[in-house]
Write an enzyme that holds these catalytic residues in place. Structure first.
Site, mmCIF file in Angstrom:
data_model
loop_
_atom_site.group_PDB
_atom_site.id
_atom_site.type_symbol
_atom_site.label_atom_id
_atom_site.label_comp_id
_atom_site.label_asym_id
_atom_site.label_seq_id
_atom_site.Cartn_x
_atom_site.Cartn_y
_atom_site.Cartn_z
ATOM 1 N N LYS A 534 -9.802 -3.919 -3.659
ATOM 2 C CA LYS A 534 -8.535 -4.214 -4.307
ATOM 3 C C LYS A 534 -8.735 -4.880 -5.658
ATOM 4 C CE LYS A 534 -8.208 -8.415 -1.508
ATOM 5 N NZ LYS A 534 -7.342 -9.465 -1.033
ATOM 6 N N HIS A 580 -1.917 0.549 -1.644
ATOM 7 C CA HIS A 580 -1.012 -0.542 -1.265
ATOM 8 C C HIS A 580 -0.850 -1.399 -2.512
ATOM 9 C CE1 HIS A 580 -2.489 -0.392 3.148
ATOM 10 N NE2 HIS A 580 -3.282 0.407 2.490
#
Length: 729
Positions: A534, A580
RNA sequence: GCUAGCGUAGCUCAACGGUAGAGCUCCGGUUUUGUAAACCGGAGGUUGUGGGUUCGAUUCCCACCGCUAGCUCCA
């Protein structure tokens, strides 16, 4: 000979073994006196450390560090940690030393000590430190081979250091120590020349910690302190800490009626009061409008879902400890759950198992296939079969499995991708009680969540757009200073799921796009989510504190686990990739950070009450209400203060409530159809027609203008990673 | 969850073995007010909860709940 190049570019030869100090002396006595440490080829070393050989074509890059260099501050703080440890040893004989590294604004040292150190004791420790500093004894480095080093630590009665030499430093053939008077400590260094260079310091707090950061490790006492090159710098830092306190969102949240956490509702469960809810609503509307422009589709999903779904996603097994217990439809649900766990871990004795079996009958949990004599696997299967027939729900800890189900609810073509599903999804996580902190760490939170499903080819473009969205969103709130942390997996760890190939692909894509966007980012191994890498946005607020807010995460795993597909141009099924992302992170945390960032004084476009109409006397009430109506019709959040108070009193109150504009109306204004505008920052702006005031405010809202009530002082800069892994020894 | 500290009126704090107090907020009255506090009066508390010690506990002890700092954790 060794060759040394100074920052001005000049290269000079010196005999091998020359120290940076000698070089400094050769340049000038003032410099030699001002030097605290040196940076040689990017590595910070003691001034007295002999330099290695280097040919003229590849000279050593030498930088002499003085008080002006932030790295020197880090070195000095590490020395201050030694001074503190020395003082503590004098005052508490027999104290065990653990680690004593530097921090961005100070240092700490962990002590193994039976006596409790209290804040009342700080004065005497500080006094002892002051004595040590006044003595200005030098820090002397020496090295010992492993065996001797171990014996040396043992002689000093430093059991933790002995252990560390045996474990953490097992691959070091020689170990370095620093001596200062009677005090010697295993330490990688470097240190300042002598303790007299510590000009200003203060002990800050004492707290518990654990040996090597392991929660089950030996409990230690950690003493925090800070040190600076001048009393002025120290004062500035302490002032900044006061400023942080003043901005505490828990205090301001209470004061301004933004949110409330009630003992009766439960810890970590945030109640949004009307004003806080107004702020949140405005931010949500802002994001929603932006998402609409960017091709996202809104969805709503329930707050609970079957446990099996979270077993498929991996969240349930992985985060079991930090989730609320499942909701069982059958009274024996939790009981059977524990039964299974104990059976699986082998904790269940035959006698207890018999009790379980009997008790199950009492709870009307009938498992005819369960035979005490059967093999364990068979018994487990029987219990799990029973469990599978019962209702078992989880308060959702994540929105992604629900969004995955929406994706799966219909066949998808490559022409439909990317599919972007957005929801302000509320999730529940049973965070450890000690972690809860106002709105910043809660157990029920609403993410400004979305999941993007795309083809592998679209990943980079999709990721790029998402990062740009986060940038736009943060910028709109005046949060323009941030750095990106690229959180990667720890190759050593087994906590991650998914194939090696997918991880590499995902990490490569993120790296590539961040590079393309020319975003400064740093890679951090071991910080990834268990399903993918991420990019985390670490946002710096106006007083220099960093907060982790937005995040964009790449995920090749959930599509795999849920068998997601789309039909490609080749008319064959393919697996999509998921992204996400949450620009704010969570509404709770984000609003909490905003409260602190703005010190409660929200910009006009966000302020829950934008203007307050203040009639001079009750005779002007009708006019006040009329003006209020005009502003309300124009879309402003306003109200009138019709109490029979003096206008000074009403102004004071509105000012303390941080209302952006006060509109004073008296006889004159009523006759002329004007308002006297008072700005919370500038003060009285004089009278103007209502229409003009309306325009003024409308423009300010439209531009989402940000005006700070009191521009804070220049933040005290943190010293980043001054000594790297210095605490390793 | 762990270590330490703390829970007194809506808020900020005092009293610390002997009948719980102040300011602000709130309510009532007087004042009709021009850019950061008019005046007078009143109300408000099973001192987080439950036990224990004591003639007597807000105060001392124990347990629980919660909060704070730090540790550990953070999908």
């Amino acid at each position: 000979m060794t060759h040394v190049q100074l920052p001005d570019g000049s290269v000079k030869p010196y005999p091998v073994g020359t120290t940076p100090l000698t070089i400094a002396e050769s340049i000038g006595p003032r410099l030699a006196k001002a030097c605290l440490a040196a940076e040689v080829d990017g590595v910070i070393v003691d001034l007295q450390r002999p330099l290695p050989a280097a040919p003229p074509e590849r000279p050593l890059q030498l930088k002499l560090l003085t008080e002006r260099d932030p790295q020197a501050l880090g070195v000095m703080r590490h020395s201050a940690a030694h001074v503190m440890a020395r003082a503590v040893m004098r005052l508490y004989p027999g104290v065990g030393l653990a680690f004593g590294p530097t921090l961005a604004h100070g240092f700490y040292y962990d002590f193994d000590l039976a006596d409790r150190i209290r804040e009342e004791d700080f004065a005497k420790i500080e006094a002892e430190m002051a004595r040590i500093i006044a003595d200005a004894e030098p820090f002397e480095r020496f090295e010992l081979p492993r065996d001797e080093a171990m014996a040396f630590c043992a002689d000093l009665n430093q059991a933790l250091k002995v252990e560390h030499v045996q474990t953490g430093l097992a691959d070091h053939p020689t170990l370095s120590f620093y001596r200062q008077g009677e005090f010697a400590d295993l330490c990688r260094g470097p240190h300042i020349p002598d303790a007299g260079r510590i000009k200003a310091f203060k002990l800050l707090s004492v707290a518990g910690s654990h040996w090597k950061g392991n929660a089950s490790g030996k409990p230690l006492q950690r003493l925090y302190g800070t040190a600076w090159f001048s009393a002025k710098d120290l004062a500035a830092y302490l002032a900044q800490m006061e400023e942080s306190k003043r901005r505490d969102h828990r205090v301001l949240g209470k004061q301004h009626g933004l949110f409330h956490i009630s003992h009766d509702v439960g810890p970590g469960l945030c109640l949004w009061l009307p004003k806080g809810a107004t702020i949140r609503g405005i931010l949500e509307d802002f994001i929603k409008a932006e998402l609409l422009k960017r091709g996202y589709q809104p969805v709503y999903t329930p707050h609970i879902g079957r446990v099996e779904m979270y077993e498929t996603s991996g969240h349930f097994p992985y985060y079991r400890d930090s989730q609320f217990a499942p909701l069982f439809g059958h009274p024996a649900g939790a009981f059977v759950d524990r039964w299974i766990t104990q059976l699986e871990t082998g904790e269940l004795t035959p006698e207890n198992e018999r009790k379980y079996f009997e008790f199950a009958d009492l709870l009307e949990c009938r498992v005819p296939e369960y035979q005490l004599a059967a093999p364990r696997e068979a018994r487990l299967t029987a219990l799990k079969a029973w469990q599978g027939q019962q209702e078992r729900y989880l308060l959702k800890p994540m929105n992604c499995p629900h969004h995955v189900q929406i994706y799966k609810s219909q066949p998808r073509s490559y022409r439909d991708l990317p599919v972007r599903l957005a929801e302000f999804g509320t999730v529940y996580r049973h965070e450890q009680s000690g972690e809860l902190n106002g709105m910043l760490r809660v157990r029920g939170l609403t993410q400004d969540d979305a999941h993007q499903f795309c083809t592998p080819e679209q990943v980079e473009e999709e990721f790029r757009q998402t990062v740009q969205l986060v940038q736009f969103v943060l910028g709109s709130l005046g949060l323009n200073e941030y750095r990106v942390q690229l959180s990667l997996r720890d190759p050593q760890s087994d906590k991650y799921v998914g194939s090696e190939e997918n991880w590499q692909r995902a990490e490569q894509s993120l790296r590539h796009v961040l590079g393309e966007l020319q975003l400064a980012f740093e890679e951090r191994a071991g910080e990834a989510a268990f399903y993918g890498p991420k990019a985390d946005f670490m946002v710096r607020d106006c007083i220099g504190r960093e907060w982790q807010l937005g995040t964009v995460q790449l995920d090749y795993n959930l599509p795999e686990r849920f068998q997601l597909e789309y039909i490609g141009a080749d008319n064959r099924p393919h697996r999509p990739v998921m992204i996400h992302r949450a620009p704010f992170g969570s509404m709770e945390r984000f609003v909490g950070v905003l409260i602190e960032h703005f010190a409660g004084a929200f910009p006009l476009w966000i302020a829950p009450e934008q203007a307050r109409i203040l009639p001079i006397s009750e005779k002007m009430q009708d006019y006040a209400v009329r003006v209020e109506g005009q502003f309300r019709d124009a879309g402003f959040r306003v109200r009138s203060d019709l109490r029979p108070e003096k206008v000074g009193y009403k102004i004071r109150e509105a000012q303390l409530e941080l209302i952006p504009y006060m509109l004073v109306v008296g006889q004159r204004e009523a006759e002329e159809g004007t308002v006297s505008v008072r700005d919370r920052i500038e003060g009285d702006l004089g009278s103007m027609p209502v229409a003009e005031a309306l325009t003024r405010l409308t423009v300010e809202v439209k531009d989402r203008r940000i005006r700070q009530t009191a521009p804070p002082a220049e933040p005290v800069a943190p010293v980043e990673d001054a000594l790297g892994e210095a605490h390793e020894y």
